[in-house]
Design an enzyme around this catalytic site. Structure first.
Site, PDB file in Angstrom:
ATOM      1  N   ASP A  13      34.793  38.141  33.472  1.00  0.00           N
ATOM      2  CA  ASP A  13      34.611  38.360  34.906  1.00  0.00           C
ATOM      3  C   ASP A  13      33.224  37.827  35.230  1.00  0.00           C
ATOM      4  OD1 ASP A  13      33.893  39.385  37.390  1.00  0.00           O
ATOM      5  OD2 ASP A  13      34.537  41.442  36.964  1.00  0.00           O
ATOM      6  N   TYR A 227      26.421  50.353  31.917  1.00  0.00           N
ATOM      7  CA  TYR A 227      27.655  49.979  32.590  1.00  0.00           C
ATOM      8  C   TYR A 227      27.640  48.524  33.028  1.00  0.00           C
ATOM      9  CZ  TYR A 227      31.478  49.623  35.786  1.00  0.00           C
ATOM     10  OH  TYR A 227      32.622  49.222  36.401  1.00  0.00           O
ATOM     11  N   LYS A 230      34.477  47.050  33.264  1.00  0.00           N
ATOM     12  CA  LYS A 230      35.461  47.369  32.223  1.00  0.00           C
ATOM     13  C   LYS A 230      35.808  46.123  31.431  1.00  0.00           C
ATOM     14  CE  LYS A 230      36.569  51.529  31.647  1.00  0.00           C
ATOM     15  NZ  LYS A 230      36.511  52.094  30.301  1.00  0.00           N
TER      16      LYS A 230
HETATM   17  P1  13P Z   1      35.902  45.194  36.899  1.00  0.00           P
HETATM   18  O1  13P Z   1      35.605  45.737  35.519  1.00  0.00           O
HETATM   19  O2  13P Z   1      37.277  44.616  36.981  1.00  0.00           O
HETATM   20  O3  13P Z   1      34.830  44.258  37.322  1.00  0.00           O
HETATM   21  O4  13P Z   1      35.932  46.428  37.899  1.00  0.00           O
HETATM   22  C1  13P Z   1      34.806  47.218  38.016  1.00  0.00           C
HETATM   23  C2  13P Z   1      34.902  48.325  39.001  1.00  0.00           C
HETATM   24  O5  13P Z   1      33.997  49.110  39.059  1.00  0.00           O
HETATM   25  C3  13P Z   1      36.056  48.482  39.884  1.00  0.00           C
HETATM   26  O6  13P Z   1      35.957  49.616  40.699  1.00  0.00           O
HETATM   27 MG    MG Z   2      34.430  42.783  38.478  1.00  0.00          MG
HETATM   28 MG    MG Z   3      38.118  43.014  36.012  1.00  0.00          MG
END
Ligand code: 13P
Ligand code: MG
Ligand code: MG
Ligand code: 13P
Length: 364
Positions: A13, A227, A230
């Site tokens: 990402d 953080y 994800k």
């Molecule tokens: P991603 O990990 O897909 O970037 O999403 C992060 C997030 O905090 C969505 O609420």
């Molecule tokens: Mg994202």
């Molecule tokens: Mg993502």
């Protein structure tokens, strides 16, 4: 023996459009331009699920090839430059380092690679998920390769009846263990039933090194120590002829199991199977979703994709997922919709605790 083909899926990402919902088409075009100009690859397919770019590549250079990883890294860097210009959300989010160090593993992007001699016919499925974590594959992979109620081939196909070996990774202590199934499924379930820590990395035909499935298993937040979104994992599954039929590999997704990673990486939600065009999570940044793309490989050429969940056969799964999502959402900030304290991707707890610490009174 024929020559070996490597199928590499590398994903990251590097900026969401809009928020964390999708990838801007210009980033996909940038990636296609770079991979298209490479002489290293036999073939490639650039796609996305939600805000994650997936580079699906075939070549003959083997797994962990520095040149392939470098090219993927450079591709994500170029996409990041475009993302920064547009001020896309979280531009460069998954690139944890400024400099490439020879192997893209541990640097942020997810990597799933397998090397094999192509069979007479080589159907593969690339599953890609957004708003969840690598352990999300434990349940479906267990069903595909170890549950006869899902995969009838385990019972009636003489080429599958012996079972499969599962390589499990411990993401906290960074170690691995292999279980031979079906004999050891009770032992294995002790671990893979805890998907936040133990993940199925790969599946092999019993007693051989013939790869059947492999996944991305990094945990970005553990690597970065903070953080950073994800991990939004990928899973490659080879199908047919002694491996699960395509339909057996897809069947587990008719039951939208509950995974972690929804909204701010801090909530549980159902994993909804969707077509590519429906792969952009918007409701409360979710619910988490999975796309399954099928390819027939022929001398490394990727014939496809077939967008498997673009099928009314999954309508009820989607409806069920939406109902589960509705129900979980009613719990708002309460567990188990919100993740357990140990699993939260970010939290105000330390700050709030510090501010209120003098108001806590000891009890006898
Ligand atoms: P991603 O990990 O897909 O970037 O999403 C992060 C997030 O905090 C969505 O609420
Ligand atoms: Mg994202
Ligand atoms: Mg993502
Ligand atoms: P194979 O044994 O050729 O994989 O065929 C099984 C099948 O396709 C059943 O659906």
């Amino acid at each position: 023996m024929g020559k070996k083909i490597t199928l590499s899926v590398i994903k990251a990402d590097v900026g969401g459009f809009v928020g964390h919902s999708s990838v801007h088409p210009e980033l996909l075009e940038t990636a296609r331009g770079i991979l298209g100009g490479s002489s290293l690859l036999i073939d490639f397919h650039v796609t996305h699920v939600g805000d994650d770019i997936n580079l699906i590549m075939t070549h003959e250079l083997g797994r962990n090839c520095g040149e392939i990883h470098q090219m993927a890294w450079d591709t994500f860097l170029s996409c990041t430059t475009v993302a920064k210009k547009m001020k896309l959300y979280g531009a460069g989010q998954d690139l944890l380092s400024d400099a490439f160090s020879g192997n893209i593993k541990g640097m942020g992007p997810g990597v799933a690679e397998m090397e094999f001699v192509e069979r007479k016919s080589e159907p593969v499925i690339i599953f890609m998920a957004d708003k969840t974590e690598p352990g999300a594959w434990n349940f479906p992979v267990y069903k595909m390769f170890a549950d006869p109620f899902n995969t009838i081939g385990l019972v009636i196909d003489p080429n599958m009846h012996q079972g499969f070996d599962f390589e499990i990774r411990d993401l906290i202590d960074n170690r691995k263990v292999t279980f031979s199934c079906p004999e050891e499924i009770y032992d294995m379930l002790v671990f893979i039933g805890a998907p936040g820590r133990y993940c199925i990395k790969s599946v092999y035909k019993k007693g051989t090194d013939e790869i059947a499935a492999t996944s991305t298993t990094q945990r970005l937040n553990l690597m970065a120590g903070r953080y950073v979104g994800k991990d939004d994992p990928v899973l490659i599954v080879r199908c047919q002829s002694g491996l699960p039929a395509v339909g057996e590999a897809l069947e587990p997704f008719t039951n939208p199991h509950i995974v972690s990673g929804w909204m701010r990486g801090s909530h549980h939600g159902p994993l909804m199977p969707v077509s590519l065009k429906d792969s952009n999570p918007t409701r409360f940044d979710g619910p988490p979703r999975v796309v399954g793309l099928g390819f027939q490989l022929a001398d490394g050429k990727l014939h496809g994709p077939q967008d498997f969940f673009d099928d009314p056969g999954y309508d009820l799964a989607r409806q069920k997922a939406n109902e589960i999502a509705n129900y979980l959402r009613t719990m708002g900030p309460f567990e188990p919709h919100r993740l357990h304290l140990d699993e939260m991707e970010y939290t105000t707890m330390p700050d709030v605790m510090k501010r209120l610490k003098d108001r806590f009174e000891k009890l006898d």
